[in-house]
Design an enzyme around this catalytic site. Sequence first.
Site, PDB file in Angstrom:
ATOM      1  N   LYS A 137       0.900  -1.136  -0.150  1.00 23.07           N
ATOM      2  CA  LYS A 137       0.147  -0.240  -0.009  1.00 23.07           C
ATOM      3  C   LYS A 137       0.900   1.024   0.031  1.00 23.07           C
ATOM      4  O   LYS A 137       0.416   2.363  -0.557  1.00 23.07           O
ATOM      5  CB  LYS A 137      -0.962  -0.099   1.264  1.00 23.07           C
TER       6      LYS A 137
ATOM      7  N   HIS B  15     -10.728  -7.153   6.685  1.00 20.29           N
ATOM      8  CA  HIS B  15      -9.554  -6.311   7.242  1.00 20.29           C
ATOM      9  C   HIS B  15      -9.534  -6.422   8.707  1.00 20.29           C
ATOM     10  O   HIS B  15      -8.416  -6.121   9.349  1.00 20.29           O
ATOM     11  CB  HIS B  15      -9.996  -4.838   6.885  1.00 20.29           C
TER      12      HIS B  15
END
Length: 334
Positions: free
Chosen positions: A229, A284
């Site tokens: 990310k 998540h």
Amino acid sequence: MAAIRPRKDRDGVVIGYQVQVQRKGYPSQTKTFRSKADAQAWATIVESEMQRGVWRDRSESENTTLMEAFDRYAEEIIPSKKSGNREMGFLHQWQTRPIAKMFLASIRGKDVAAAMRNMESEGKSPNTIRLHLVLLSHLFTIARKEWGMESLNNPVELVRKPKLPRGRDRRLVGDEETRLLDACQTISPELASIVGIAIETAMRQGEIMGMTWNKVDLKRQTVTLEDTKNGEKRIVPLTTKATQILRDLPRNLDGKVWTYTDDGMRTSYKRACKRAGIKGLTFHDLRHEATSRLFEKGLALMQVSAITGHKNMQMLKRYNHLKPEDLVKLLNGG
């Protein structure tokens, strides 16, 4: 001095006003407005800046609409950004709003605030609105620094940002882990393996789903992530359990660890949660669970950061849910 002249159509009807500002040492400035008041206000600002020696040419920002600026941003800036696909979606949404028709130099804080209120009425979350504002603010920054619009003000800096809710702290409780893995196993053994890797490694969904066998070293018990990310390479250590999960998997001819697609995995994961009777547990949240377990094992903040890839230490601290009794054991060498 400023000269203001009415502009008329063929029938002699006034349809606007053209104002021209001339001052020695500066290029002549001409602009057209619908009302005489707006023309006078603009002339007053320009004359005042010339008088104080702070005038800068606004011609480009006064003739470029937000929609046009976003088109340029999409062509020049977004292709180099890792979050480009997501930002393209935000960009297209900005271009459908009334503010997109305004010239950059005329956009004020109140215009941005009005767009924010519209987003709220559409049901957008505070974090989604915040991400829209980040994109808009960066466009104004680029326009000032790279597109020659140095005199442009950033209206996003003038508005109050939406208050973000507290970060999620959902963890597995009771026998949820067993129920979840059993449900995943029933749907697909591969799904159970994916969930197991998530709990054992604290890797993000995209990082897990993008795994390839040439980056997995079972002997050294590591997985190398080239595409993360934050854009930095990361080597994730594997627990004994995670290593065994991967060792038991079949090898696919295409070199990918999983046969699932991202969308397919998400759909199956939701089915598994429903089958297990588990509510409010996103994929998540498994990263949150895994990160919290790392702290519970006694790892320090920087050690956990090296595993999870968090760059914001303040954000990482919220995962630290050490129980008082665990701290007592650590203090006493237990």
